[in-house]
Design an enzyme around this catalytic site. Structure first.
Site, PDB file in Angstrom:
ATOM      1  N   ARG A 212       0.816  -1.214   0.000  1.00  0.00           N
ATOM      2  CA  ARG A 212       0.000   0.000   0.000  1.00  0.00           C
ATOM      3  C   ARG A 212       0.852   1.266   0.000  1.00  0.00           C
ATOM      4  NH1 ARG A 212      -5.637  -1.309   3.072  1.00  0.00           N
ATOM      5  NH2 ARG A 212      -5.433  -3.562   3.237  1.00  0.00           N
ATOM      6  N   ASP A 341      -3.082 -16.207  -1.695  1.00  0.00           N
ATOM      7  CA  ASP A 341      -3.414 -15.625  -2.989  1.00  0.00           C
ATOM      8  C   ASP A 341      -2.250 -14.999  -3.743  1.00  0.00           C
ATOM      9  OD1 ASP A 341      -3.274 -13.669  -1.025  1.00  0.00           O
ATOM     10  OD2 ASP A 341      -5.164 -12.702  -1.545  1.00  0.00           O
ATOM     11  N   GLU A 537     -11.102  -7.558  -6.588  1.00  0.00           N
ATOM     12  CA  GLU A 537     -10.521  -8.634  -7.398  1.00  0.00           C
ATOM     13  C   GLU A 537     -11.305  -8.924  -8.673  1.00  0.00           C
ATOM     14  OE1 GLU A 537      -8.851  -8.649  -3.486  1.00  0.00           O
ATOM     15  OE2 GLU A 537     -10.959  -8.888  -4.059  1.00  0.00           O
TER      16      GLU A 537
END
Length: 658
Positions: A212, A341, A537
């Site tokens: 981020r 993921d 996503e």
């Protein structure tokens, strides 16, 4: 983007009239919408009319006419950063989807007049403008009520923190630049320059800070060439060093305490596999722009440690925990959802960003494992999805049928579960980018075969099928928004895994966006999993597949999702809220606006509705927080100093990238 799913034990929505907010700063704000709030009746407004004098009657008539105009033609949002006007929303559906597992299909609404020509550039320009309005509305709430905090609690109108870095401002930097919102960019830049301090005495997650904050500043630097962002990025990277240097292995510790200058292991000792291996794009690009190979090698060491480790894997699929004290896997399920993921995502994206062919090979090896053990299709409609391998440790893990692993000794100890996190919907992006190398292919299936290798052609078809499954997560709820987790229905009969879903035999399809209406038999959504966190996503995959194929269906699906966010998540005073349940109409608000809603979700909507020349996918790779980084070749000055992972064994001399 994510290394660990938000805990399901968060406080659920309660009555707005009497419940204190979870931060203890007052009460929930009652949802007040310009289209749905309770109003006094028209005849009550005219009460006593016949008893008034003539001139008063005239005034009342004019006032009533004005009120009619206001109600029939509500004003649109302003674009002021300090906006307080209540924006237009649509009337809530009367569908009742309350109760665990109660799912009703959300049929597309009738198109408005402006949608008559959905392929026209004008309509997509208008829709893109709507996304900009949404971005400004989200920013207005953050700036007004949560400035300097990580996130906005939009209903309570307060800020909340977990890293104490002003995450929303940094995440929104490049979104503002991409959308041309210079005033928001200047505000966010001032925060990076003067407000953001790396000094909190807390355990701050290294992965989240990297994707981020570091990723956001690196992207902003590329777009603006402002040295401020590189200066602060290097400062941050140096302060993250103890998480690497104080670990006993190549696996970084999960967190950093800036005030104490030390790395901190997680409470249970393990690091998330995804978190430990989702640092490469950011640290490698930092090395590229600074000429310092240190950052590249720190991230590469962790990545290659996982790639080269054999014990604990199911072929090329990795458990979701790794122990930084000994470097071994710490067990856990095998999945492409939370904590697993972005390991798989960065195999593809690091290859495309740096041309390290070793990551290409690892991506395709993992794809083989996914096809063999995790890929399935639902009953009765045959939607493609990616399930999980649940660790069979005898400690309460749920069991599911079928069990296709009885003849697979390499999978001993795991059982298949048809559970799928929404997070898994990142995978069509990785698969499609790998199949096309980011270049556009013909829309027609037969034409594609002339331009693509057979394997790439099949992989792109699979990416499209998986995206279709992800859309079902939205279409099979009464709100038109996806839950955090769903369980797919699979045939109770035993199957040979090779025939349960054979991507080689599935034909390419072109889905009809207008006439298709979902059936609910394919999914089960548990109430505890029914929350929606404004995740990006699926929108990322729609953007990617539209760019690569030109199929307008993906744009249309994206617009459906955007309208659902607008309908259910907007808070009139500013910001958008996560939802406690997508199964209830209206859905109760969770009072939380994740920074990634501005950093990812709205950015991908904007790019989906934009011209294809804006950030072409063969020139840019988006990190797992949607911060675009340019494809690059390593600087010659550091080429010999970095561990470049090509297709040779890692012990070979470092080669130049091709």
């Amino acid at each position: 983007m994510f290394g660990g799913r938000e805990d399901n034990g968060l406080p659920l929505y309660r009555s707005t009239s009497s419940t204190a907010d979870p931060f203890g700063h007052g009460r929930y704000e009652r949802y007040d919408n310009a289209k749905s709030r309770r109003r006094k009746g028209f005849f009550q407004i005219l009460g006593g009319y016949l008893g008034t004098r003539l001139w008063v009657r005239i005034l009342v008539v004019f006032a009533a006419a004005a009120m009619v105009l206001v109600f029939v033609y509500p004003s649109q949002r302003t674009t002021s950063v300090l906006e307080t006007e209540k924006p237009r929303t649509t009337q809530p559906s009367k569908m009742d989807g309350s109760g665990a597992g109660s799912i009703k299909s959300a049929a597309p609404e009738s198109p408005s007049q402006e949608d008559d020509d959905i392929s026209s550039g004008d309509i997509w320009s208008k829709r893109r403008s709507k996304v900009v309005e949404a971005f400004r509305h989200a920013w207005a709430g953050y700036k007004s009520y949560a400035w300097g905090h990580d996130e906005l609690a939009p209903v309570s109108k307060i800020g909340s923190d977990w890293l104490r870095l002003g995450l929303t401002a940094v995440d929104a930097l490049d979104t503002a630049l991409i959308m041309g919102q210079s005033d928001i960019y200047e505000d966010a830049k001032k925060w990076v320059e003067k407000g953001m301090k790396f000094e909190a005495n807390i355990e701050a997650n290294v992965f989240e800070i990297t994707i981020r904050v570091l990723g956001g500043m690196l992207s902003a630097h590329h777009i603006t060439n402002d040295p401020l962002f590189i200066r602060r990025a290097e400062e941050l990277a140096r302060l993250l060093l103890p998480a690497f240097t104080q670990s006993q292995t190549a696996i970084p510790l999960a967190s950093i305490n800036f005030a104490q200058g030390k790395g901190v292991a997680s409470d249970w000792g393990f690091s998330s596999t995804a978190e430990a291996t989702t640092l490469g794009m950011e640290f490698k690009y930092l090395s590229q722009v600074t000429g310092n190979a240190t950052w590249w090698n720190l991230a590469q060491n962790a990545e290659l440690h996982i790639v080269e480790m054999e014990k604990g894997k199911v072929e090329t699929l990795v458990p979701i925990f790794v122990d930084p004290t000994n470097g071994n896997f710490g067990g856990g399920d095998i999945r492409l959802g939370s904590r697993g993921d972005s390991y798989y995502e960065y195999l593809a994206k690091q290859w495309l960003l740096t041309n390290e062919t070793g990551f290409r090979d690892e991506f395709y090896s993992s794809l083989d494992g996914i096809k063999r053990y995790l890929l399935a299709s639902s009953e009765p409609n045959g939607y493609a999805f990616i399930g999980e391998l649940v660790a069979g440790d005898g400690h309460g893990h749920a069991r599911s049928k079928p069990d296709p692993y009885k003849d697979a000794p390499e999978a001993h100890g795991y059982e298949f579960s048809p559970k799928m996190d929404h997070l898994v919907c990142f995978y069509p992006t990785a698969l499609a980018l790998a199949a096309t190398r980011g270049k556009k292919v013909p829309l027609d299936a037969e034409e594609r075969k002339k331009f693509m290798k057979a394997k790439d052609h099949r992989d792109l078809a699979l990416a499209e099928d998986l995206t279709r499954g992800c859309i079902e997560l939205y279409r099979q709820t009464p709100t038109g928004l996806a839950p955090e987790i769903a369980y797919w229905t699979v045939d109770s009969k035993a199957h040979s895994w090779d025939t349960l879903y054979d991507a080689n035999k599935r034909p390419l399809k072109h889905f009809d966006n207008v006439t298709f209406l979902s059936k609910s038999e394919d999914l089960t959504i548990h109430e505890m999993d029914a929350h929606n966190l404004l995740r990006p996503e699926t929108v990322e995959s729609l953007f990617t597949l539209y760019r690569l194929t030109g199929d307008i269906t993906y744009r249309n699906w994206g617009w459906e999702i955007f309208e659902a966010f607008e309908k259910w998540c907007i808070v009139p005073s500013g910001g958008y809220s996560s939802l406690d349940s997508v199964l209830k109409v209206p859905p109760p608000k969770r009072d939380k606006m994740e920074s990634f809603f501005l950093g990812e979700t709205l950015k991908y909507f904007y790019l989906l509705f934009s011209e294809e020349t804006l950030y072409p996918l063969d020139k840019y790779v988006f990190n797992t927080e949607a911060h675009p980084l340019p494809v690059f070749q390593l600087q010659p000055t550091i080429l010999k100093e970095v561990k470049f992972y090509d297709s040779r064994p890692s012990s070979a001399p470092t080669p130049a990238p091709p």
